[in-house]
Scaffold this motif. Structure first.
Motif, short mmCIF file in Angstrom:
data_model
loop_
_atom_site.label_atom_id
_atom_site.label_comp_id
_atom_site.label_asym_id
_atom_site.label_seq_id
_atom_site.Cartn_x
_atom_site.Cartn_y
_atom_site.Cartn_z
N TRP A 27 0.83 -1.21 0.00
CA TRP A 27 0.00 0.00 0.00
C TRP A 27 0.87 1.26 0.00
O TRP A 27 0.62 2.20 -0.77
CB TRP A 27 -0.90 0.02 1.24
N HIS A 28 1.85 1.26 0.90
CA HIS A 28 2.64 2.47 1.11
C HIS A 28 3.47 2.81 -0.13
O HIS A 28 3.46 3.96 -0.61
CB HIS A 28 3.54 2.29 2.33
N HIS A 29 4.19 1.83 -0.66
CA HIS A 29 5.04 2.08 -1.83
C HIS A 29 4.21 2.25 -3.10
O HIS A 29 4.38 3.22 -3.85
CB HIS A 29 6.06 0.95 -2.01
N LEU A 78 11.28 12.25 -0.08
CA LEU A 78 11.43 11.65 1.26
C LEU A 78 11.12 10.16 1.25
O LEU A 78 11.82 9.38 1.91
CB LEU A 78 10.53 12.38 2.27
N HIS A 79 10.10 9.75 0.50
CA HIS A 79 9.79 8.31 0.45
C HIS A 79 10.91 7.53 -0.23
O HIS A 79 11.20 6.39 0.16
CB HIS A 79 8.46 8.07 -0.27
N GLU A 80 11.54 8.11 -1.23
CA GLU A 80 12.63 7.39 -1.91
C GLU A 80 13.80 7.15 -0.95
O GLU A 80 14.41 6.08 -0.94
CB GLU A 80 13.07 8.14 -3.17
N VAL A 160 12.09 9.08 8.90
CA VAL A 160 11.09 8.06 9.25
C VAL A 160 9.70 8.65 9.03
O VAL A 160 9.38 9.73 9.52
CB VAL A 160 11.27 7.53 10.70
N ASP A 161 8.92 7.94 8.25
CA ASP A 161 7.55 8.33 7.92
C ASP A 161 6.66 7.95 9.09
O ASP A 161 6.58 6.77 9.45
CB ASP A 161 7.13 7.58 6.65
N VAL A 162 6.02 8.94 9.73
CA VAL A 162 5.12 8.62 10.84
C VAL A 162 3.66 8.99 10.54
O VAL A 162 2.84 9.10 11.46
CB VAL A 162 5.59 9.25 12.18
N GLU A 164 0.03 7.93 9.56
CA GLU A 164 -0.64 6.68 9.99
C GLU A 164 -0.52 5.57 8.95
O GLU A 164 -0.46 4.38 9.30
CB GLU A 164 -2.12 6.94 10.33
N HIS A 165 -0.49 5.93 7.67
CA HIS A 165 -0.45 4.87 6.64
C HIS A 165 0.82 4.01 6.76
O HIS A 165 0.86 2.90 6.26
CB HIS A 165 -0.58 5.46 5.22
N ALA A 166 1.84 4.54 7.43
CA ALA A 166 3.11 3.80 7.54
C ALA A 166 3.07 2.71 8.61
O ALA A 166 3.89 1.80 8.60
CB ALA A 166 4.25 4.78 7.84
FE FE Z 1 4.27 7.70 3.57
#
Ligand code: FE
Length: 200
Positions: A27-29, A78-80, A160-162, A164-166
């Protein structure tokens, strides 16, 4: 017009992270991260094609697209980095330059971790270990939205992704457990490469 940003593949198997599930990675990626890339491309294309360009701080089509452009671009970047620096065993090698710098700037690895986790528990979006070239130091910066809280010129090393989806699917409201899982997946050799690039 650029509008040709590409989704980077996850650099490891979806089920290979410890404590971050295959489902969350899918989901996240594939949805969230890929969504930022798609919207960044869409916005860049639309801005280039916009017939009547008007600037207005209260509202203009152009202005709203520019506003969302920095959100989606920062989300992509940031996600990469977030995905890039995981896939490791989390073990911290004290001989790495970035670890020596953490000890020099925070006092110890544990002191850095404590500050990083407190920042992560306090953020709406991200806690990010950054190198700031203006003072030559490492900092844990707090970012509420992808494009809100950035410190200009600083290089993100450990984001660090905080959102909620993470983590909600895996941990519910226990964000701390997720941050621990994130730290346990870090690839410190990769982080050291980012640090060396940032300080070159
Ligand atoms: Fe995220």
């Amino acid at each position: 017009m650029k509008a040709n940003h590409e989704v980077k593949a996850l650099p490891y198997a979806y089920d290979s992270l410890k404590g971050i599930s295959k489902q969350v990675n899918e989901w996240h990626h594939d949805k969230h991260y890929a969504g930022y890339v798609a919207k960044r491309n869409e916005i860049e294309k639309k801005i280039a094609e916009l017939k009547e360009k008007a600037g207005n701080a209260n509202y203009s089509e152009f202005g709203e697209m520019k506003r969302r452009e920095s959100f989606n671009a920062s989300g992509q970047i940031l996600h990469e980095i977030y995905y890039d620096i995981m896939g490791g065993d989390g073990n911290i090698d004290e001989s790495l330059d970035v670890v020596k710098k953490i000890v020099a700037d925070f006092g110890s690895v544990d002191a850095w971790k404590e500050d990083f986790k407190l920042t992560a528990m306090s953020a709406l979006g991200w806690a990010i270990l950054c190198y700031d070239p203006t003072d030559g130091s490492l900092h844990n910066f707090l970012v509420d939205l992808h494009n809100n809280g950035a410190v200009w010129g600083s290089s993100p090393l450990v984001p660090v992704d905080v959102f909620e989806h993470a983590y909600y699917y895996d941990y519910g409201p226990d964000r701390g457990k997720y941050v621990d899982a994130f730290l346990g997946n870090l690839n410190w050799a990769k982080i050291n490469e980012l640090y060396k690039h940032a300080t070159r």
